[in-house]
Write an enzyme that holds these catalytic residues in place. Sequence first.
Site, short mmCIF file in Angstrom:
data_model
loop_
_atom_site.label_atom_id
_atom_site.label_comp_id
_atom_site.label_asym_id
_atom_site.label_seq_id
_atom_site.Cartn_x
_atom_site.Cartn_y
_atom_site.Cartn_z
N ASP A 1 -0.44 10.95 14.59
CA ASP A 1 -1.19 10.61 13.37
C ASP A 1 -1.98 9.33 13.58
O ASP A 1 -1.92 8.40 12.79
CB ASP A 1 -0.21 10.46 12.20
CG ASP A 1 -0.93 10.44 10.85
OD1 ASP A 1 -2.06 10.96 10.76
OD2 ASP A 1 -0.36 9.90 9.88
N GLY B 1 0.84 -1.19 0.00
CA GLY B 1 0.00 0.00 0.00
C GLY B 1 0.87 1.23 0.00
O GLY B 1 2.09 1.14 0.10
N ARG B 2 0.24 2.37 -0.14
CA ARG B 2 1.01 3.61 -0.15
C ARG B 2 0.22 4.70 0.55
O ARG B 2 -1.00 4.70 0.56
CB ARG B 2 1.35 4.03 -1.56
CG ARG B 2 0.14 4.08 -2.48
CD ARG B 2 0.50 4.60 -3.84
NE ARG B 2 1.51 3.76 -4.48
CZ ARG B 2 2.42 4.21 -5.33
NH1 ARG B 2 2.45 5.48 -5.63
NH2 ARG B 2 3.28 3.41 -5.87
N GLY B 3 0.95 5.60 1.15
CA GLY B 3 0.32 6.73 1.81
C GLY B 3 0.89 8.01 1.25
O GLY B 3 1.43 8.04 0.14
N GLY B 4 0.80 9.07 2.02
CA GLY B 4 1.21 10.37 1.53
C GLY B 4 2.70 10.52 1.38
O GLY B 4 3.17 11.36 0.62
N MET B 5 3.48 9.75 2.11
CA MET B 5 4.91 9.99 2.09
C MET B 5 5.75 8.75 1.80
O MET B 5 6.97 8.86 1.74
CB MET B 5 5.35 10.59 3.42
CG MET B 5 5.01 9.71 4.61
SD MET B 5 5.47 10.49 6.18
CE MET B 5 7.17 10.03 6.25
N VAL C 1 4.78 1.11 0.98
CA VAL C 1 5.10 -0.05 1.82
C VAL C 1 5.06 -1.30 0.95
O VAL C 1 4.10 -1.53 0.22
CB VAL C 1 4.10 -0.17 2.99
CG1 VAL C 1 4.44 -1.38 3.86
CG2 VAL C 1 4.11 1.09 3.84
N LYS D 1 9.24 -0.13 4.30
CA LYS D 1 8.66 1.17 3.98
C LYS D 1 9.74 2.05 3.38
O LYS D 1 10.77 2.28 4.02
CB LYS D 1 8.09 1.79 5.25
CG LYS D 1 7.39 3.10 5.04
CD LYS D 1 6.54 3.44 6.25
CE LYS D 1 5.54 4.51 5.87
NZ LYS D 1 4.47 4.63 6.83
N1 LIG Z 1 3.99 -3.52 8.98
C1 LIG Z 1 3.06 -3.60 8.04
N2 LIG Z 1 2.58 -4.81 7.64
C2 LIG Z 1 1.62 -4.88 6.69
N3 LIG Z 1 1.08 -3.83 6.08
C3 LIG Z 1 1.50 -2.60 6.42
C4 LIG Z 1 2.51 -2.42 7.40
N4 LIG Z 1 2.73 -1.08 7.54
C5 LIG Z 1 1.91 -0.47 6.69
N5 LIG Z 1 1.15 -1.36 6.00
C6 LIG Z 1 0.15 -1.06 4.99
O1 LIG Z 1 0.68 -0.19 4.02
C7 LIG Z 1 -0.26 0.85 3.73
C8 LIG Z 1 0.52 2.10 3.43
O2 LIG Z 1 1.09 2.57 4.62
P1 LIG Z 1 1.53 4.08 4.79
O3 LIG Z 1 1.91 4.29 6.23
O4 LIG Z 1 2.54 4.43 3.77
O5 LIG Z 1 0.21 4.88 4.43
P2 LIG Z 1 -0.97 5.42 5.29
O6 LIG Z 1 -0.81 5.05 6.74
O7 LIG Z 1 -2.24 5.01 4.63
O8 LIG Z 1 -0.83 6.96 5.10
P3 LIG Z 1 0.30 7.93 5.72
O9 LIG Z 1 1.26 8.23 4.64
O10 LIG Z 1 -0.45 9.14 6.11
O11 LIG Z 1 0.94 7.20 6.86
C9 LIG Z 1 -1.11 0.98 5.00
O12 LIG Z 1 -2.43 1.30 4.69
C10 LIG Z 1 -1.04 -0.37 5.64
O13 LIG Z 1 -2.21 -1.07 5.35
MG LIG Z 2 0.76 4.88 7.78
#
Ligand SMILES: Nc1ncnc2c1ncn2[C@@H]1O[C@H](COP(=O)(O)OP(=O)(O)OP(=O)(O)O)[C@@H](O)[C@H]1O
Ligand SMILES: [Mg+2]
Length: 336
Positions: A146, A30-34, A37, A52
Amino acid sequence: MRSGTGLFSGRPSELIGRQVAGYRIESEIGRGGMAVVYRAHDLRLGRTVALKLLAPELARNDTFRRRFIHESQVAASLDHPHIVPVFEAGETDGVLYIAMRYVSGSDLRHLLDVRGPLPPSDAVRIAAQVASALDAAHEHGLVHRDVKPGNILVAEGTDSDHPEYVYLTDFGLTKKSLSLTGFTSVGQFVGTLDYVSPEQISGRPVDGRCDVYGLSCVVYETLTGRPPFQRDDDMALLWAHQYDEPPPPSEARPGLAPAVDPVFATALAKSPDARHDTCLAFVAALRAALTAAPAPPRTDPEPDAPTPARPAPPRPPDWAAPAFGPDRDRSGPDRP
Ligand SMILES: Nc1ncnc2c1ncn2[C@@H]1O[C@H](COP(=O)(O)OP(=O)(O)OP(=O)(O)O)[C@@H](O)[C@H]1O
Ligand SMILES: [Mg+2]
């Protein structure tokens, strides 16, 4: 400044199958704002990890780099059963990375999108696990900043008394807090502002009670299907967090005991001093309100038979599986 010709240009698919530090990247989770993963294979220890990788434009910002490295060290020092363990953090070819436990399951954002509001007992169980993680972090002087459904990972539990096992992730690694404290140049908000506390918005000092606010926003949504404030644009939403009263959750979700309303009024207070002192105190008050007061006769949807609040967004294939039961990867590491 670093050149943009390094390992990672921001297109995730180019990294599948490649090696980053000691990890072979297998798939995008998945991916978030910054960050993006990935699920990756730890070549030294032969285990699956979540890797990440920070967005290259952030990795080029020295203030951000220093902060990221500091925060990853603090996060790695946190040892709590409901905090995703960080195995390693470092830099390779100009890419900042964190390797952490791979949590096989889903995140709360996905669960809420698919299932809508959860039964109160489920909401309280999940909240209690997150609250214990947050309070432990606060005791170490670390504020999450957050707390949101996307940072709450939900894995399959051990038995019917513990149907899910919850991990909190992303301590201090937030673009939002960076923006709100002036770390980014343009002051744009990336991600959601649904859970941000008034003191973060106004730039006042934050402590653990900003996480009480964030957690209570998440639990509000878990119970009612929507966050406490919904507005048409970011400015109106920021204003609402600072000045508006949230609708009582029992009105937002018919059937929910009105006894929960004062609990949320306290947790969502504009002043940190007026909130519960700890996240577990908030959850204890919520649990007491839900068990003491019977819900009024139901007029509309049955809270234990939730209806989806909004259509589920598309997910990568391995996230399409149900949260519990046979899911995307049974070969992941064991939970503690
Ligand atoms: N340790 C992990 N194991 C499995 N999946 C994970 C793990 N950490 C993160 N993820 C998944 O990866 C996705 C992306 O994470 P990421 O923290 O980059 O984005 P976010 O939390 O949606 O947004 P933000 O950038 O605001 O943190 C998440 O929605 C989560 O479901
Ligand atoms: Mg996150």
